[in-house]
Design an enzyme around this catalytic site. Structure first.
Site, PDB file in Angstrom:
ATOM      1  N   LYS A  25       0.972  -1.225  -0.020  1.00  0.00           N
ATOM      2  CA  LYS A  25       0.042  -0.091  -0.117  1.00  0.00           C
ATOM      3  C   LYS A  25       0.809   1.188   0.082  1.00  0.00           C
ATOM      4  O   LYS A  25       0.572   2.152  -0.576  1.00  0.00           O
ATOM      5  CB  LYS A  25      -0.874   0.011   1.194  1.00  0.00           C
ATOM      6  N   SER A  26       1.988   1.278   0.811  1.00  0.00           N
ATOM      7  CA  SER A  26       2.608   2.471   0.984  1.00  0.00           C
ATOM      8  C   SER A  26       3.339   2.711  -0.028  1.00  0.00           C
ATOM      9  O   SER A  26       3.481   3.906  -0.954  1.00  0.00           O
ATOM     10  CB  SER A  26       3.652   2.418   2.090  1.00  0.00           C
ATOM     11  N   GLY A  98      -5.151   8.119   5.170  1.00  0.00           N
ATOM     12  CA  GLY A  98      -4.262   9.352   5.841  1.00  0.00           C
ATOM     13  C   GLY A  98      -2.996   9.393   4.795  1.00  0.00           C
ATOM     14  O   GLY A  98      -2.379  10.451   4.485  1.00  0.00           O
ATOM     15  N   ARG A 126      -8.749  12.588  11.823  1.00  0.00           N
ATOM     16  CA  ARG A 126      -7.095  12.260  12.132  1.00  0.00           C
ATOM     17  C   ARG A 126      -6.534  13.727  11.833  1.00  0.00           C
ATOM     18  O   ARG A 126      -6.723  14.485  11.265  1.00  0.00           O
ATOM     19  CB  ARG A 126      -6.723  11.185  11.161  1.00  0.00           C
ATOM     20  N   SER A 172       7.086   9.569  11.715  1.00  0.00           N
ATOM     21  CA  SER A 172       6.020   9.478  10.994  1.00  0.00           C
ATOM     22  C   SER A 172       6.538   9.359   9.457  1.00  0.00           C
ATOM     23  O   SER A 172       7.204  10.645   8.822  1.00  0.00           O
ATOM     24  CB  SER A 172       4.932  10.652  11.179  1.00  0.00           C
ATOM     25  N   ASP A 322       1.739  -0.853  11.705  1.00  0.00           N
ATOM     26  CA  ASP A 322       0.362  -1.196  11.497  1.00  0.00           C
ATOM     27  C   ASP A 322       0.189  -2.541  11.665  1.00  0.00           C
ATOM     28  O   ASP A 322      -1.048  -2.884  11.561  1.00  0.00           O
ATOM     29  CB  ASP A 322       0.289  -1.059   9.899  1.00  0.00           C
ATOM     30  N   LYS A 349      -4.727   6.573  14.351  1.00  0.00           N
ATOM     31  CA  LYS A 349      -4.943   5.798  12.978  1.00  0.00           C
ATOM     32  C   LYS A 349      -6.402   5.565  12.773  1.00  0.00           C
ATOM     33  O   LYS A 349      -7.286   6.123  13.146  1.00  0.00           O
ATOM     34  CB  LYS A 349      -4.320   4.006  13.350  1.00  0.00           C
ATOM     35  N   ARG A 353      -6.718   2.533  17.727  1.00  0.00           N
ATOM     36  CA  ARG A 353      -6.074   1.223  17.646  1.00  0.00           C
ATOM     37  C   ARG A 353      -5.778   0.652  18.919  1.00  0.00           C
ATOM     38  O   ARG A 353      -5.710  -0.661  19.150  1.00  0.00           O
ATOM     39  CB  ARG A 353      -5.184   0.736  16.577  1.00  0.00           C
ATOM     40  N   ARG A 395      -7.446  -3.174   9.774  1.00  0.00           N
ATOM     41  CA  ARG A 395      -6.719  -3.857  10.492  1.00  0.00           C
ATOM     42  C   ARG A 395      -7.517  -4.650  11.527  1.00  0.00           C
ATOM     43  O   ARG A 395      -6.720  -5.524  12.122  1.00  0.00           O
ATOM     44  CB  ARG A 395      -5.347  -3.277  10.613  1.00  0.00           C
TER      45      ARG A 395
HETATM   46  C1  S3P Z   1       2.595   4.904   6.102  1.00  0.00           C
HETATM   47  C2  S3P Z   1       3.067   5.232   7.460  1.00  0.00           C
HETATM   48  C3  S3P Z   1       2.832   5.145   8.522  1.00  0.00           C
HETATM   49  C4  S3P Z   1       1.579   3.764   8.516  1.00  0.00           C
HETATM   50  C5  S3P Z   1       0.496   4.292   7.406  1.00  0.00           C
HETATM   51  C6  S3P Z   1       1.431   4.173   6.057  1.00  0.00           C
HETATM   52  C7  S3P Z   1       3.198   5.614   4.807  1.00  0.00           C
HETATM   53  O1  S3P Z   1       2.044   6.095   9.217  1.00  0.00           O
HETATM   54  O2  S3P Z   1       0.917   3.779   9.900  1.00  0.00           O
HETATM   55  O3  S3P Z   1      -0.232   2.919   7.384  1.00  0.00           O
HETATM   56  O4  S3P Z   1       2.834   4.840   3.958  1.00  0.00           O
HETATM   57  O5  S3P Z   1       4.145   6.374   5.067  1.00  0.00           O
HETATM   58  P1  S3P Z   1       2.778   7.305   9.986  1.00  0.00           P
HETATM   59  O6  S3P Z   1       3.794   7.557   9.155  1.00  0.00           O
HETATM   60  O7  S3P Z   1       1.701   8.463  10.261  1.00  0.00           O
HETATM   61  O8  S3P Z   1       3.343   6.706  11.165  1.00  0.00           O
END
Ligand code: S3P
Length: 435
Positions: A25-26, A98, A126, A172, A322, A349, A353, A395
């Site tokens: 996903k990221s 997010g 959020r 983050s 996650d 989140k 969570r 999740r």
């Molecule tokens: C992500 C970073 C994480 C993660 C999110 C995806 C990303 O969040 O929890 O599901 O793709 O950069 P944070 O960077 O806010 O911790």
């Protein structure tokens, strides 16, 4: 679409089979964004066709990216705008994501037009101030128009930005990436200092697409030099280790299990779930490892009758943030205490969570102590099925379906449609593994 309510009973004979979980996903969000800024055309293979990443891709199409079908779904051809996107004709729907909203904000803030991003009720509650603050230091004009202060919808009035050196107040990857993406668009060196190492997909993709970016030896300082248009280059996205994590836990706790997961991303900023589960006594083997831009390999997990509790170290938290709901499920089946602290980020989140994990573990009969920043789980007693809410959090839904695969009686999760935000096909793969 997964049904909104899903029920399971214990997989008495175990879970067995070979599966390929969907793309990361990221990485998918980032490929869509960087591919849109790129000059040229690229093949994108194994993009995550989930609601979150489709929303980001649609947003990028509004900015002028061309998406054409590839040889077979989920592959496609992406032609970028060469850093010349057009103003979106409609407000941008980020759905539940997010990551999509925060990363796109970094890029949109530096573009010469206005845009407005919105999302669902969860996303609109959020915190967005965490990206608005550093981008405002660069000269961005972002207004949080939500009912809740500092929350979406976001109205972005594009401005000429100036580079910044930003000390992240929290670990983050989303905030880091929002600043770096803004930095990519503008002349000069933009840098961030992070208090702990977070996922580095943006940096690895910068390298893939030829954007000048350096990381300090300790991994905490990252600098991008702009303006730099990404150069289109084909990419294959590995399977998402956060989705694989459900099977790593299910395979470890359900007697008789043996599951092989193919082509899973093994980026060292994302693999703590493997190290932590092994520390708890899990039997996890990595085969066919390929070390490239984003390393990947197959993972073989077998049931372990010896699972025991552990303490998650503070530096491990961002690496498995996650996976904590499903890790907590593993902890409930492991003998002794598992300490998960320094994880207050979990409260902001897709759901809170800490509250949702603790509440559902208790509903299944687990012993859990809740703290502001985490939980201590005393595991090893059998869990019983229950009817639980997933609070619209993908999740939580998947984590507690995994718990149900090793609980007595029936386990029912409500509001599971959210699974489609990250893992379309989860229920089908789960049923295919039950023997
Ligand atoms: C992500 C970073 C994480 C993660 C999110 C995806 C990303 O969040 O929890 O599901 O793709 O950069 P944070 O960077 O806010 O911790």
């Amino acid at each position: 679409m997964p049904s909104d309510t899903i029920s399971v009973t214990a997989a008495r004979n175990g879970l067995r089979g070979t599966i390929c979980v969907p793309g990361d996903k990221s990485i998918s969000h980032r490929v869509a964004i960087l591919g849109t800024m790129a000059s040229g055309t690229m093949q994108v293979r194994n993009y995550l066709c989930s609601e979150d990443c489709i929303n980001t891709l649609r947003a990028m199409q509004q900015l002028g990216a061309k998406v054409e079908p590839g040889d077979s779904p989920p592959n496609f051809t992406l032609t970028g705008t060469g850093m010349q996107p057009v103003a979106p004709q409609h407000d941008i729907d980020c759905g539940n994501s997010g990551t999509g909203m925060r990363l796109m904000a970094g890029m949109l803030a530096a573009l010469p037009f206005n845009s407005r991003m919105y999302g669902d009720a969860s996303l609109c509650s959020r915190p967005m101030k965490r990206i608005i603050d550093p981008l405002a230091l660069m000269g961005a004009d972002i207004e949080a128009c939500g009912k809740k202060p500092g929350c979406a919808p976001l109205l972005i009035r594009g401005k000429k930005l100036t580079p910044v050196h930003y000390d992240l107040p929290m670990a983050s990857a989303q905030v880091k990436s929002a600043v770096l993406l803004a930095g990519m668009m503008i002349p000069g060196e933009t840098s961030v200092h992070q208090p702990a190492i977070t996922r580095d997909h943006t940096e690895r993709l910068f390298e893939h697409f030829g954007i000048p970016c350096t990381t300090s030896e300790d991994g905490l300082d990252i600098t991008v030099t702009g303006p730099a248009a990404p150069i289109a280059k084909d990419i294959t996205i590995p399977s998402d280790i956060s989705s694989a994590a459900f099977w790593l836990v299910a395979g470890s706790v359900v007697p008789g299990s043996e599951i092989r997961l193919q082509n899973v991303g093994l980026n060292p900023t994302r693999d703590a779930i493997i190290h932590v589960l092994r520390r708890m006594g899990a039997d996890i083997e990595i085969c066919n490892r390929v070390d490239c831009g984003e390393p990947y390999g197959d993972i073989l997990v077998r049931h372990s009758s010896q699972l025991h509790g552990t303490t998650i170290e503070p530096h491990e938290i961002p690496n498995l943030i996650d996976e904590i709901p499903v890790l907590a499920v593993a902890a409930a089946f492991a003998k002794g205490e598992t300490h998960i602290r320094n994880a207050a980020e979990l409260r902001v989140k897709e759901s809170d969570r800490i509250a949702t994990t603790v509440g559902n573990l208790r509903a299944m009969g687990a012993h859990v102590q809740e703290f502001d920043d985490g939980m201590i789980i005393t595991g090893g007693s059998p869990l019983h099925g229950a009817t639980m809410d997933s609070y619209g959090d993908h999740r939580i839904a998947m984590g507690f379906l995994v718990a149900g695969l090793n609980a007595t009686g029936e386990t029912t999760l409500q509001h599971c449609a959210s699974i489609n935000t990250s893992y379309p096909g989860f229920e089908e793969q789960m049923r295919s593994l039950i023997i």
